[in-house]
Motif scaffolding. Structure first.
Motif, mmCIF file in Angstrom:
data_model
loop_
_atom_site.group_PDB
_atom_site.id
_atom_site.type_symbol
_atom_site.label_atom_id
_atom_site.label_comp_id
_atom_site.label_asym_id
_atom_site.label_seq_id
_atom_site.Cartn_x
_atom_site.Cartn_y
_atom_site.Cartn_z
ATOM 1 N N TYR A 4 58.498 48.084 -66.923
ATOM 2 C CA TYR A 4 58.132 47.520 -68.225
ATOM 3 C C TYR A 4 59.383 46.888 -68.827
ATOM 4 C CZ TYR A 4 56.883 47.027 -73.127
ATOM 5 O OH TYR A 4 56.664 46.510 -74.383
ATOM 6 N N TYR B 299 48.919 56.463 -64.363
ATOM 7 C CA TYR B 299 48.920 56.325 -62.908
ATOM 8 C C TYR B 299 48.011 57.372 -62.264
ATOM 9 C CZ TYR B 299 50.530 56.969 -58.122
ATOM 10 O OH TYR B 299 50.577 57.148 -56.765
ATOM 11 N N PHE C 209 53.257 56.680 -68.465
ATOM 12 C CA PHE C 209 53.052 55.936 -67.220
ATOM 13 C C PHE C 209 52.454 56.849 -66.151
ATOM 14 C CE2 PHE C 209 56.680 52.663 -68.047
ATOM 15 C CZ PHE C 209 55.936 52.126 -69.072
ATOM 16 N N PHE D 178 54.451 44.063 -67.821
ATOM 17 C CA PHE D 178 54.508 45.052 -66.750
ATOM 18 C C PHE D 178 54.460 44.358 -65.392
ATOM 19 C CE2 PHE D 178 52.901 47.771 -70.147
ATOM 20 C CZ PHE D 178 53.586 48.963 -69.917
ATOM 21 N N GLU D 179 55.046 45.018 -64.402
ATOM 22 C CA GLU D 179 54.881 44.610 -63.007
ATOM 23 C C GLU D 179 55.122 45.826 -62.122
ATOM 24 O OE1 GLU D 179 57.708 41.829 -61.452
ATOM 25 O OE2 GLU D 179 59.344 42.583 -62.694
ATOM 26 N N LEU D 180 54.470 45.832 -60.966
ATOM 27 C CA LEU D 180 54.641 46.905 -59.984
ATOM 28 C C LEU D 180 55.354 46.326 -58.774
ATOM 29 C CD1 LEU D 180 53.933 49.895 -59.368
ATOM 30 C CD2 LEU D 180 51.905 49.046 -58.166
ATOM 31 N N SER E 146 62.040 51.372 -65.436
ATOM 32 C CA SER E 146 61.418 51.291 -64.101
ATOM 33 C C SER E 146 61.133 52.705 -63.629
ATOM 34 C CB SER E 146 62.349 50.580 -63.106
ATOM 35 O OG SER E 146 62.719 49.301 -63.588
ATOM 36 N N SER F 203 56.607 52.997 -55.125
ATOM 37 C CA SER F 203 56.790 51.733 -55.840
ATOM 38 C C SER F 203 57.252 52.042 -57.257
ATOM 39 C CB SER F 203 55.474 50.945 -55.868
ATOM 40 O OG SER F 203 55.101 50.565 -54.564
ATOM 41 N N TYR F 204 57.683 50.997 -57.966
ATOM 42 C CA TYR F 204 58.205 51.210 -59.317
ATOM 43 C C TYR F 204 57.414 50.363 -60.319
ATOM 44 C CZ TYR F 204 62.191 53.946 -57.787
ATOM 45 O OH TYR F 204 62.974 54.951 -57.282
ATOM 46 N N LEU F 205 56.907 51.064 -61.331
ATOM 47 C CA LEU F 205 56.246 50.384 -62.439
ATOM 48 C C LEU F 205 57.321 49.990 -63.444
ATOM 49 C CD1 LEU F 205 53.654 49.494 -63.879
ATOM 50 C CD2 LEU F 205 53.551 51.766 -64.917
ATOM 51 N N ASN G 30 59.342 55.423 -60.966
ATOM 52 C CA ASN G 30 58.859 55.604 -59.597
ATOM 53 C C ASN G 30 57.426 56.127 -59.617
ATOM 54 O OD1 ASN G 30 58.448 56.132 -56.916
ATOM 55 N ND2 ASN G 30 60.282 57.349 -56.637
ATOM 56 N N GLN G 31 56.557 55.417 -58.876
ATOM 57 C CA GLN G 31 55.175 55.852 -58.746
ATOM 58 C C GLN G 31 54.748 55.710 -57.290
ATOM 59 O OE1 GLN G 31 52.736 53.793 -61.660
ATOM 60 N NE2 GLN G 31 53.329 55.223 -63.244
#
Length: 288
Positions: free
Chosen positions: A65, A166, A162, A74-76, A55, A61-63, A57-58
């Motif tokens: 996998y 991003y 990632f 994947f989920e955000l 997970s 939020s957290y991307l 941090n972006q």
């Protein structure tokens, strides 16, 4: 017979050759879907796990996998939607090794019979970006502290890729916004130019109208000055003769001429008034 040292050396070499292929293929990925395919292909040869989860941090939020049974997804999610142990490890920065597998993870690997499973989890920070890495392993797919170095290399590769994707998506989004803004500016400029051209044409039309009106007024003025002046001058001359001639001469000679000149002047004035009225009416019609 191959010695233990030689065997370990060969395994070590094969593992890092596999990691090199994994890293090179990951570097060529342009999308998260491509990242997932590379991970599904190589990750099982680099680590022992039933489930792998990272997970990153972006921008708050957290991307996330998650790879299980050779299938990744994947989920955000916002930070509050991370798994409770992930939130805790981000706050405490203390690695986790526990037999308590969260139900959210156990559901994903329910088809596999686990023998003495453990959840391992760490938090790392790279370039001021924090992320968590977790995996579930058991006696059949054992994970120990000696694998942490490889896990860290894999995690760094994921995090870097990632972040690259991003930033590229963010740049593409900003470029699209800038292009949209540029289109709006171009459209506004076209509208402004059209307004300016319309104003120029309006000014030109108005100027033409004023010139035409002035020309017509000057023509009327010229008619007044030329046509009226002649009979008026004769009348003025006859009037001056009244002081020279006697009454009989004035009645017989000057009065008829005065009458004739006055009638001529009246006719000229009627023509001038008629022409002026026609011209003025035409000017008013043009204004409408």
């Amino acid at each position: 017979m191959e010695s233990l040292q030689d065997r370990n050396s060969r395994v070590y070499r094969i593992t890092y050759e596999t990691f090199s292929k994994f890293s090179n293929n990951l570097n060529r990925c342009k999308s998260l879907e491509e990242v997932s395919k590379v991970s599904e292909r190589f990750l099982k040869y680099l680590l022992n796990f039933h489930l792998f989860r990272i997970s990153v941090n972006q921008a708050g939020s957290y991307l996330v996998y998650c790879q299980c049974n050779s299938k990744g997804e994947f989920e955000l999610v916002p930070k509050e939607n991370l798994l409770p142990y992930e939130i805790k490890i981000l706050e405490d920065n203390i690695p986790i090794r526990t037999e308590k597998i969260p139900i959210e993870l156990s559901k994903k690997i329910s088809e596999t019979i686990l023998e003495s499973p453990f959840l391992w989890s760490w938090t790392f920070k790279k370039m001021d970006i924090d992320f968590t890495v977790s995996l579930v392993a058991d006696e059949n797919k054992a994970f120990d502290t000696g694998d942490i170095e490889m896990l860290k290399l894999i995690s760094d590769s994921f995090q870097a890729k990632f972040q690259e994707i991003y930033l590229k998506e963010e740049l593409d989004s900003k470029n699209k916004s800038l292009l949209k803004a540029l289109d709006i500016i171009k459209n506004q400029n076209r509208k402004i130019n059209q307004i300016v051209e319309n104003q120029k044409q309006t000014i030109a039309d108005r100027t033409k109208e004023v010139v035409e009106k002035n020309e017509k007024l000057l023509r009327i003025s010229a008619l007044n000055a030329h046509n009226v002046r002649e009979p008026l001058s004769r009348i003025q001359g006859i009037v001056q003769l009244y002081d020279v001639f006697d009454d009989a001469t004035c009645r017989e000679e000057l009065l008829p001429k005065l009458k004739q000149s006055s009638e001529e002047m009246d006719q000229v004035l009627q023509e001038v008034i008629k022409m002026a009225t026609t011209e003025l009416n035409q000017l008013k019609a043009n204004e409408l």
